[in-house]
Design an enzyme around this catalytic site. Structure first.
Site, PDB file in Angstrom:
ATOM      1  CG  HIS A 119      -0.501   0.005   2.521  1.00  0.00           C
ATOM      2  ND1 HIS A 119      -0.105   1.154   3.160  1.00  0.00           N
ATOM      3  CD2 HIS A 119      -0.319  -1.000   3.406  1.00  0.00           C
ATOM      4  CE1 HIS A 119       0.289   0.849   4.387  1.00  0.00           C
ATOM      5  NE2 HIS A 119       0.184  -0.442   4.569  1.00  0.00           N
ATOM      6  CG  ASP A 162       2.587   0.035   7.751  1.00  0.00           C
ATOM      7  OD1 ASP A 162       2.152  -0.435   6.688  1.00  0.00           O
ATOM      8  OD2 ASP A 162       1.882   0.265   8.748  1.00  0.00           O
ATOM      9  CD  GLU A 222      -3.426  -1.335   5.446  1.00  0.00           C
ATOM     10  OE1 GLU A 222      -3.748  -2.293   6.151  1.00  0.00           O
ATOM     11  OE2 GLU A 222      -2.781  -0.368   5.897  1.00  0.00           O
ATOM     12  CD  GLU A 223      -1.338   2.112   7.621  1.00  0.00           C
ATOM     13  OE1 GLU A 223      -2.099   1.636   8.477  1.00  0.00           O
ATOM     14  OE2 GLU A 223      -0.176   1.717   7.454  1.00  0.00           O
ATOM     15  CG  ASP A 255       0.889  -3.842   4.883  1.00  0.00           C
ATOM     16  OD1 ASP A 255       1.779  -3.074   5.301  1.00  0.00           O
ATOM     17  OD2 ASP A 255      -0.319  -3.687   5.151  1.00  0.00           O
ATOM     18  CG  HIS A 260       0.659   2.221  12.532  1.00  0.00           C
ATOM     19  ND1 HIS A 260      -0.567   1.674  12.805  1.00  0.00           N
ATOM     20  CD2 HIS A 260       0.963   1.802  11.276  1.00  0.00           C
ATOM     21  CE1 HIS A 260      -0.989   0.957  11.768  1.00  0.00           C
ATOM     22  NE2 HIS A 260      -0.065   1.006  10.826  1.00  0.00           N
TER      23      HIS A 260
END
Ligand SMILES: [Zn+2]
Length: 458
Positions: free
Chosen positions: A280, A292, A326-327, A354, A425
């Site tokens: 992504h 990520d 995606e997130e 991912d 994240h």
């Protein structure tokens, strides 16, 4: 005659199988050599992370990342590159987030290091000042539900250190981030603070998406770093009159237009049948989106580059997809599967990367036992490259809708997971956290699996 012919036929098919294995083994070796010496994945990742940076859906970096993906796929040698439009949510973090302990004591307590959770509402410009109640789990919340009204709930649920694969700890804990706000709002909470989903020995808060249950009032939510979580917990037991001042200004703007970025190598025998590989393109706003999922994007592009560079023309069409959003929405993955279904496309398999750009160990699959057994029949070919783990259930979030809508098998690269949740994240997910060689081994692993599936089916 028959008694004589049968062993001959058997011997023939055994030697054909041997020759085929030999050829597969040689092709995998060529792929590994090329990726480990000529890969553009690391250089591509540097541009994406350092020149574009965090790229949440709707942000000014989103179209820049799309343009980057378009160019990178062209440069890798794709026959065609195109954008697939989809509407994406547009959440913004707003001003500096502030969460402080308010105490009658005179000691100085620095503000807590927090990040609003993605999709959270803000507290309003004035902020909220309220007593805090700590809960260890949802069961603890239920036990204390009569004490929650008018308070800020602090979920101090620990990431379970006994799981060897850290994704299992994430699976165990992530509902506190995703659903904690609404579950506390049900009992009259004003806001929530969630202990970060991490083992990291530092104080970075880890953001990530949350979702409201529309049956309850929407209340704001933040994540807190591990050191602050422990300090806050100690303070709560020690300072009964303390309150928390909580201010965030995050909010949604109108949905906006984003794109999946798609590049193809047309199949030589079955061009109408598609094998998808992707990562992504979006990331959280607070970091560079390196592991990520910049690594998944550049690894997917690398698969195409290596095939093209070595003159490996896949039988089926190989499609690299850099998924949008995606997130905090998965709208890109949904759009891709909806469009594939509407167009009546035939898909064979879809692979995502991912789970970080760390040393590859194998792949997870959502597939039938027969399909998994077929992958395992290639174990001997893959073991020399450190790939041995094919038992895990799963498949990437973005390819999930393909499995749901078209019923096709999906998979995801399984890298070593020990360091992923240190940076996941958090501000620390930056280019420097990615090891070039580990990244390339992951890209090779994906190319190897896709080569075998293209060649032998699944
Ligand atoms: Zn991701």
């Amino acid at each position: 005659m028959l008694r004589f012919l049968l062993p001959v036929t058997l011997a023939c098919s055994v030697s054909i199988a041997h020759a085929q294995q030999h050829e597969d083994s040689a092709t995998l070796r060529k792929l590994a050599d090329d990726v480990l010496t000529h890969s553009t994945a690391y250089a591509n990742l540097k541009v994406l992370t350092k020149e574009i940076g965090g790229r949440l859906a709707g942000s000014p970096q989103m179209p820049k990342a799309e343009q980057w993906g378009f160019k990178a796929l062209k440069a890798a040698g794709a026959d065609t590159v195109y954008l697939q439009e989809c509407m994406v949510p547009h959440w913004v973090r707003g001003d500096k987030e502030e969460v402080r302990i308010i105490s009658k004591r005179r000691d100085f307590v620095p503000p807590l290091q927090v990040l609003a959770l993605g999709n959270s509402i803000g507290s309003g410009p004035e902020g909220i000042t309220a007593p805090v109640i700590e809960v260890a789990s949802f069961a603890d919340l239920e036990a204390k539900k009569d004490q929650v009204k008018g308070k800020i709930v602090f979920y101090n649920y620990h990431f379970n250190a006994t799981f060897i694969k850290t994704f299992h700890a994430y699976g165990d804990a992530f509902m506190y981030r995703a659903a904690g706000a609404s579950r506390a709002a049900k009992y009259g909470a004003l806001a929530v603070i969630v202990r970060s989903m991490s083992h990291a020995a530092n104080n970075f808060p880890h953001t990530g998406a949350m979702r409201y249950n529309d049956s309850f009032p929407k209340i704001p939510a933040v994540a807190i770093g591990l050191e602050d979580a422990d300090k806050l917990s100690n303070r709560i037991s020690d300072d009964k009159d303390m309150k928390i001042y909580f201010r965030t200004t995050c909010h949604f703007l109108s949905d906006t237009i984003g794109h999946n970025v798609i590049g193809e190598l047309k199949g030589s025998e079955e061009p109408g049948q598609v094998i998808t590989v992707g990562g992504h393109l979006d990331s959280w706003d607070v970091n560079e989106g390196a592991h990520d999922d910049g690594t998944g994007c550049v690894q997917s592009i690398e698969v195409l580059r290596a095939f093209k560079a070595l003159g490996i023309r896949p039988k089926h069409t190989l499609r690299v997809v850099l998924f949008a959003n995606e997130e905090n929405g998965t709208r890109g993955g949904q759009k891709y599967a909806d469009a594939a279904k509407a167009a009546g496309e035939k898909h064979i398999f879809a692979l995502e990367s991912d789970a970080g750009g760390f040393t590859p160990r194998g792949f997870s699959f959502t597939a039938s036992p027969e399909q998994r057994a077929k992958v395992k029949s290639w174990a001997k070919l893959l073991l020399p490259y450190g790939l041995y783990d094919f038992d895990e259930e799963g498949g990437g979030t973005d390819v999930g809708p393909l499995n749901e809508h078209l019923g096709i098998p999906i998979g995801e690269l399984s890298p070593d997971s020990q360091r992923y949740f240190d940076i996941h994240h958090a501000q620390s997910d930056v280019f420097e956290a990615v090891n070039k060689r580990e990244l390339e081994l992951g890209a090779f692993s994906m190319a190897a699996l896709l080569y075998l599936i293209d060649e032998h089916g699944l």
